[in-house]
Scaffold this motif. Structure first.
Motif, PDB file in Angstrom:
ATOM      1  N   THR A   1      -2.256   2.264  -7.434  1.00 55.88           N
ATOM      2  CA  THR A   1      -1.907   1.136  -6.566  1.00 55.88           C
ATOM      3  C   THR A   1      -2.141  -0.184  -7.300  1.00 55.88           C
ATOM      4  OG1 THR A   1      -2.734   2.476  -4.761  1.00 55.88           O
ATOM      5  CG2 THR A   1      -2.193   0.179  -4.267  1.00 55.88           C
TER       6      THR A   1
ATOM      7  N   THR B   1       0.824  -1.209   0.000  1.00 51.62           N
ATOM      8  CA  THR B   1       0.000   0.000   0.000  1.00 51.62           C
ATOM      9  C   THR B   1       0.859   1.259   0.000  1.00 51.62           C
ATOM     10  OG1 THR B   1      -1.733  -1.153   1.220  1.00 51.62           O
ATOM     11  CG2 THR B   1      -1.804   1.256   1.222  1.00 51.62           C
TER      12      THR B   1
ATOM     13  N   SER C   1      -7.840   2.853  -5.640  1.00 51.30           N
ATOM     14  CA  SER C   1      -6.713   1.974  -5.939  1.00 51.30           C
ATOM     15  C   SER C   1      -6.107   2.270  -7.306  1.00 51.30           C
ATOM     16  CB  SER C   1      -7.172   0.514  -5.880  1.00 51.30           C
ATOM     17  OG  SER C   1      -6.202  -0.327  -6.438  1.00 51.30           O
TER      18      SER C   1
ATOM     19  N   MET D   1      -3.790   4.545   1.064  1.00 48.55           N
ATOM     20  CA  MET D   1      -3.474   4.793  -0.346  1.00 48.55           C
ATOM     21  C   MET D   1      -3.515   6.293  -0.625  1.00 48.55           C
ATOM     22  SD  MET D   1      -5.189   1.700  -2.635  1.00 48.55           S
ATOM     23  CE  MET D   1      -6.877   1.821  -2.053  1.00 48.55           C
TER      24      MET D   1
ATOM     25  N   GLY E   1       0.601  -2.636  -5.195  1.00 48.31           N
ATOM     26  CA  GLY E   1      -0.500  -3.453  -5.657  1.00 48.31           C
ATOM     27  C   GLY E   1      -0.272  -4.950  -5.595  1.00 48.31           C
TER      28      GLY E   1
END
Ligand code: K
Ligand code: K
Lengths: 485, 485
Positions: A319, A217, A314, A246, A222
């Motif tokens: 990420t 993170t 994300s 994140m 990822g």
């Protein structure tokens, strides 16, 4: 050759240091008795000895590095450490080719998080630990690179508002100051990572998963230890914690550092990127949640919001975690997320893409051009955060955009020429150059990059390095002018 | 309002002139007795009277136009003439909505050539004549716009090397000189069109088809009177003639004009774009022919070369004719053709896209940035054709690229959000903004744009105008700064 040897000397030293980082998975393997200890024995030995030879063998060529040498050093560090990092993977995973192993470690060190591995849950835990540690180290190296090194090479978003940044960044030079700055950033990065580990543990992860996912993170990497990524946990509280961290990692770590030093939140307000980054990302979360609800993907708004928030944050922060196969969503949503990933995160964060500050400058420059058309003789200045931006920086940013677009177009064409479909090609290139991770179609969140041919894998590996090294750093090494006296 | 009225005065005059161009299809209809005469009666009357009212009604606001007024005038001319041009279509084709008719006429006047009509072979011939005449008029208006008007507004590739162009362009000002230049260009355009008509006739077309396809070729438009486009003729000699004239129309007409005036081919050699345009296009033809042959699309190389040469030249020059459904080719080939269409043709030609001269400048600027990284204190200049390019022009070109990319990305996102698939969305936007014509998938060469919803059709209409008016001209009219005193 004379030119390269002093650089190899420094590279040797860095390689020796890097071999020490392999002691961490060794200890994990030893503690958990996952049977992979010998892999790390070997890799520590090979890496350390290689570094030692490179260092000692070039000792008499030692000299102070010039700015020009910095480009090659940075490229060599990223590309050769990734090569050494493959050793544990190659030893532990039978049938893994070097091409795929190198893709995986480059993906880690560049914090891309795209993977060629499946059955992650069955791998020795220490291997997954090593993968996520690579992300964490890459993230840290990156912050130091972006905040302290690249600006000196005349590259990177950070330099853009160096002048207006109070405190330690103000007059940083390639002197002891840089060491001091780097140390401060390292501390902040480590401290936030610790907070992330504790929060994930409190939210219900095992200690090992908490450490690995905190690594992944904070580096906005990822990698996960589960094939289903965060879908494995199916826990709103774990998702909430991860979203928060994140977002934190998508903000400039120099700003975090100043907040920490000054014990005041004011630097967040003064940061020209943080507000926009949060604003754009959270607005998109809301928009995508409404869209998914409207399109009937989820039966109620709250479920849509849950999935939209985790997956959008994300991808926007580059990420690459997923709680669902968002490739199945109506295509506008994943496209918008891919679009966000190309510019939302801040310079000096661990995120990828062109960075928010470049997007702002591009937008302002266009407005300026329009004004100039209306007032051909007037002088129109571009300002950011109250500061006038010098023309040469706007130039550099515009040229950056051109290389970025040209790289995406040309690599997409190369991938399609090699037989991959358009959406997979385009999304793979965008996901790699932005260091996001999952793309769409054949390289979507439900699959891996293992479907690619060796050639396609190398193109993607190149794309990841290209994005991570801010394009110029890598490309300049390939110009004839670089090698001319 | 006071600001707009003097512009409306000029617009009224242009509209009256435009009504006269409708006499051509009227005569065709009358000569062929295709039963559409009344449609042109109506449209001539409505258009002329509207123009007269606008002109006479604003007579007392008449004043010399300023540079600033030029933007609005250009936008109004293109958008309102297209509206009047729909009248014959609306009268003759039952069930045709205004949205679709307007798309069709904008497509003609912007020389895009994308169509919403099918069963072209069954339409009254005069309607097809009118469609292709719009392309030809659009092409002529465009040349005058690009070579004579836009540079004065500070826009357009042409101004880039105005300084080094010998002869009539040298010190053109918004004075009698512009009229003279425009007249010269018009003559050259008409003369080459005549040559094209005669060549097509000699190659086997009927007179009517020869005229219509020559109109469509010289404007790099792509409208045909046959659903199968050039596939209808299935004639290598017709294809060869068309290829030659498409390549001619892809070169700056100011260069043709100088060749004609000076009776020497030297201006072609001095033209900084022509050589690269031909080189890139013909190399691509060869590459695509080899690729198609290799991939087994065609059994022998010569057949591959025949199809590759016509379709590649057609798309690269942004014409949009097709002799086969190239959407069925392995995707790399049509993608490469789409890519070429975005930059291959010359400024001052009737082609679309960012133009070769901008592509060259962008490339040079990137190389310059790299050199500056290696020699931070050195002065590096950007040169083109031996001339140093001033920084402000490089700025404008870089900003142009940014708007171009941002427009493609945002309109693609809008189209996907409205439910169209990614490849259709992206290729439709690219084909429209480059004024090429056919895209891929649902809007490929074998289909029409009629599959789009009204909303999607309007997005594409906007994209065509945006591309044709070199982005800035259209966008600037939407900025608040434009309307402020
Ligand atoms: K990532
Ligand atoms: K066209």
């Amino acid at each position: 050759m004379k030119k390269v040897l002093p650089i190899v000397h420094v590279l040797g030293l860095v390689t020796m240091l890097f071999s020490l980082t392999m002691l961490a998975p060794l200890m994990v393997s030893w503690g958990l008795k996952d049977g992979a200890v010998s892999a790390y024995d070997e890799s520590v030995a090979v890496t350390f000895i290689s570094g030692l030879i490179a260092w000692a063998g070039t000792n008499r060529f030692k000299r102070e590095l010039k700015i020009r040498d910095g480009f090659l050093l940075v490229v060599l560090i990223w590309s050769s450490l990734a090569a050494f990092a493959t050793i544990p993977l190659l030893v532990q995973i039978p049938d893994l080719s070097f091409t795929d192993a190198y893709f995986e470690t480059v993906s880690g060190l560049t914090t891309t998080g795209a993977t060629v591995l499946s059955d992650l849950d069955k791998l020795p835990p220490s291997i997954n630990f090593w993968r996520t540690e690579l992300v964490w180290l890459g993230g840290m190296g990156l912050i130091v690179l972006a905040v302290a090194v690249l600006p000196l090479l005349g590259i990177g978003g950070r330099q853009l508002y160096k002048a207006e940044t109070p405190g330690p960044m103000k007059d940083s030079q390639l002197t002891p100051r840089i060491t001091e700055t780097a140390k401060g950033l390292w501390l902040v990065y480590a401290a936030i990572t610790l907070a992330c580990i504790l929060s994930l543990r409190a939210a219900g992860m095992t200690w090992l998963d908490a450490v690995m996912h905190a690594f992944s993170t904070m580096g906005l990497g990822g990698f996960s230890s589960h094939d289903a990524s965060f879908g494995y946990f199916n826990s709103p509280s774990i998702e909430a914690v991860t979203i928060v961290f994140m977002l934190i990692a998508g903000i400039n770590f120099a700003t975090h550092f100043m907040v920490w030093r000054g014990k005041s939140f004011a630097p967040y307000r003064r940061d020209p990127e943080a507000g926009l980054f949060l604003g754009v990302t959270l607005t998109s979360v809301l928009g995508i949640a409404l869209y998914l609800w409207q399109m009937g993907v989820y039966p109620d708004f709250l479920t849509a919001l849950r999935f939209a928030s985790f997956n959008t944050v994300s991808i926007a922060t580059t990420t690459g975690f997923a709680t669902t196969d968002f490739n199945q969503w109506p295509i506008f949503a994943p496209l918008w997320m891919l679009f966000l990933s190309s510019f939302a995160s801040s310079s000096g964060s661990t995120g990828g893409g062109i960075k928010m500050i470049r997007a702002q400058l591009l937008y302002k420059q266009v407005y300026r051009e329009m004004k100039k058309l209306l007032h051909p003789d007037g002088v129109v200045l571009t300002k950011l955060g109250g500061q006038v931006i010098p023309n040469k920086i706007i130039y550099a940013v515009l040229a950056f955009l051109f290389i970025y677009v040209a790289s995406i177009v040309s690599m997409t064409l190369v991938l399609t020429a090699s037989g991959l479909d358009v959406i997979s090609s385009f999304s793979a290139v965008v996901a790699c150059i932005n260091n996001t991770g999952p793309g769409l179609n054949q390289v979507g969140p439900a699959t891996t990059f293992a479907v690619l041919t060796d050639f396609q894998t190398w193109v993607c590996t190149f794309a990841m390095l290209l994005g991570r090294l801010e394009l110029f750093t890598l490309l300049i090494v390939f110009t004839p002018a670089f090698w001319r006296k």
